[in-house]
Scaffold this motif. Sequence first.
Motif, PDB file in Angstrom:
ATOM      1  N   THR A   1      12.702   4.702  10.665  1.00  0.00           N
ATOM      2  CA  THR A   1      12.286   5.504   9.518  1.00  0.00           C
ATOM      3  C   THR A   1      12.851   6.917   9.526  1.00  0.00           C
ATOM      4  O   THR A   1      12.554   7.708   8.639  1.00  0.00           O
ATOM      5  N   SER A   2      13.679   7.243  10.527  1.00  0.00           N
ATOM      6  CA  SER A   2      14.167   8.628  10.640  1.00  0.00           C
ATOM      7  C   SER A   2      15.038   9.053   9.469  1.00  0.00           C
ATOM      8  O   SER A   2      15.120  10.232   9.155  1.00  0.00           O
ATOM      9  N   ALA A   3      15.711   8.109   8.820  1.00  0.00           N
ATOM     10  CA  ALA A   3      16.627   8.486   7.737  1.00  0.00           C
ATOM     11  C   ALA A   3      15.983   8.328   6.362  1.00  0.00           C
ATOM     12  O   ALA A   3      16.679   8.368   5.352  1.00  0.00           O
ATOM     13  N   LEU A   4      14.663   8.154   6.330  1.00  0.00           N
ATOM     14  CA  LEU A   4      14.013   7.868   5.044  1.00  0.00           C
ATOM     15  C   LEU A   4      13.285   9.070   4.496  1.00  0.00           C
ATOM     16  O   LEU A   4      12.801   9.922   5.241  1.00  0.00           O
ATOM     17  N   ASP A   5      13.192   9.109   3.158  1.00  0.00           N
ATOM     18  CA  ASP A   5      12.333  10.104   2.516  1.00  0.00           C
ATOM     19  C   ASP A   5      10.893   9.819   2.903  1.00  0.00           C
ATOM     20  O   ASP A   5      10.506   8.669   3.045  1.00  0.00           O
ATOM     21  N   PRO A   6      10.079  10.880   3.022  1.00  0.00           N
ATOM     22  CA  PRO A   6       8.681  10.669   3.459  1.00  0.00           C
ATOM     23  C   PRO A   6       7.942   9.628   2.619  1.00  0.00           C
ATOM     24  O   PRO A   6       7.115   8.884   3.150  1.00  0.00           O
ATOM     25  N   GLU A   7       8.221   9.559   1.316  1.00  0.00           N
ATOM     26  CA  GLU A   7       7.467   8.618   0.470  1.00  0.00           C
ATOM     27  C   GLU A   7       7.738   7.173   0.830  1.00  0.00           C
ATOM     28  O   GLU A   7       6.894   6.315   0.633  1.00  0.00           O
TER      29      GLU A   7
END
Lengths: 260, 221, 220
Positions: free
Chosen positions: A181-187
């Motif tokens: 999840t490191s490359a994902l937008d928080p949403e």
Amino acid sequence: MNAGDPQGARKGSDKPPIVIYENVVKRFGTFTALNGVSAQVNAGEVVCLIGPSGSGKTTLLRCTNVLETIDGGRIVFEGAPIGSTPNQARAVRQRMGMVFQNFELFPHMTALENVAVGPLTVLGIDKESATRKAQALLDKVGLSTKGSNYPSALSGGQQQRVAIARALAMDPEMMLFDEPTSALDPETVGEVLNVMKKLAEDGMTMVVVTHEMAFAQRVGDWIVVFDHGRIVEQGPPQQIFDAPTEERTRDFLGHLGWTG
Amino acid sequence: MEFDFSPLLMNWRFLGNGVIVTILLSIVSAVGATMLGGTIGLARAYGPRWVTVPLAFYVDTMRAIPVLVVLIWTYFAFPLVAGITLPHFAAASLALILHIAAYVSEIVRSGVGSVRPGQTRAGLALGMSKAQVVRKIVLPQAIVRVLPAYGSILSITIKDTAIATVIAVPEFMHQSETIASQSLRPMEVFTTAMVIYFLLLFPVTRGVDRIYRRVAHLGRS
Amino acid sequence: MNYDWSVIWDFRSELASGVWTTIQLTFATMAVAIPGGLTIMLLRQSRFRLLSWFGTFFTEFFRNLPLILVIYWVFYILPTLMPNVDFPPFATGLVALALGVSAYNAETFRAGVNSIRKGQTEAAMALGMSRWQVMRKVVLPQAFRRILPMLASTWVSLFKDTSLVSVIAVADLTYTALEIRAKNYRILEMLTAMAVIYWCLGYPQAKFVDWMYRKIGVTE
């Protein structure tokens, strides 16, 4: 909190461990990324590798499916030590699924084709069965209608879910997650973590390199803390997050702003 | 099959002069093409239409015609229209400069265009004139970015000097041909020529590679 | 000085035949040099030290030599290697050009393949694909977009370089034009005609390459 584990007994310890790391050493030139790492992964366990950047957790993950070859010690998978020849590596990789930080979906294939490519190309399954299976997996990760979309038309969270489906299509023994999840937008982080949580509840053995401490605490069965190529501390989440025994663990969690 | 390299050893001075002429012709052509091509590239990037259109025609023409044809026409036909005599070396230099400048202009034009417009805007916002922005901000970055392509143009320049043999410039290819036909030992002579040319060319491309690796970060914006 | 431009018309069939030879040579060379370049690139990536060294040596050697020298060298070495075979100049020119262009193509394929992010290869390997499957299903389809315009550019260069085989008396456009000039002494007319004909053939090709880069090329 994990339910019903008597103190001291790890989950899955009634069965032989899936992976055993015995004094694993990995060097890149003069830099030692792993300096004698020993640990094990039990059947059905969710093992979370945490620690500062460059501490070796991602390296250990990549050594597990032979994307990197180790320089010392050995890794035992399903009772047999992992060899380093290309054919041995391929055999191991077919039994493990890997999900990458940057998703790495194949941009020239649709989501459905991405999920089906493993069974089609590697397992030699016929196109119809592979497609059916791929659609079922897309349903499972909540993307039933996105099969004909190309990766460029999908959000980060959607792409990562397709990547998880792609890895699951090979019916692996265990799943490796490299900072999923490191490359994902928080949403969109939540939708991916939910898929991973469901996978864990279904009994999949998982090794997850992550910075998502809440996930590690709630879903993880065993936490391994890395620092400078060594394991600083390992244990159940109750120990690591509520009552760490090592100074460096406390430091690391403190730096993350972890207040429990 | 026995080999006899003695004609090479006996005529080493003759061949050595050829190498010197090759190097000289390469330098003259490279310098001339760079200056002319740089000017043309900038003119095409920033100039008005009455300048860019004929220059575009010139560049595309040079990309369409073989360098051998340009060499031959410059040496044999050009004197007829211009009414002057052109010595071998001058004709070869002129032809090579004109031909290669077109390629230099292309990489300058695309190099300048590849620098992000935000960089220009930042410079103007500081109060610089357009010319200062080009000179101080855009051009340095563009030059770094096109270094690999420039290196390959330098390499092509040196290789093209060998074609000047057809208009009897006494460069290395020509001298090798002379010795080869005189001594009836073409195998030995041309194989050695290959090694010599390789030794001339290989360091040029490797050198540019190395310089690029050092300065590449300066061009990344 | 009076110019007689009608000689170009008089010799139009010879010139046309020269053009035809040029075109044939270009097609034939590329037909050999594309699989040739692919082979050399695969050799270079091979796990066997000898093969990968040969691939690297071949590429670096022929990319760092003037083509005209390679043409002369092949012209003299072929009869020595195979003394009983009678090599027409066209074949000799073809061999020399193919050697050079294969080396350039090998480099093009290598650059195209290397431009694909390492993560793509790793994701494919993580699924258990063999090296060859990774190439075929994931890397090459993506590298294609970068490789095709570079191949087109090499094609145009090759078309121009065919003029060099005139030095070994292959009857291409250059040789034909020069021969006619030698016969009728119409230097300016024939040389200008030669340049103009090349221009007519080469200009659209150069523009096509530009179009290709715009249409499917990859920008950083």
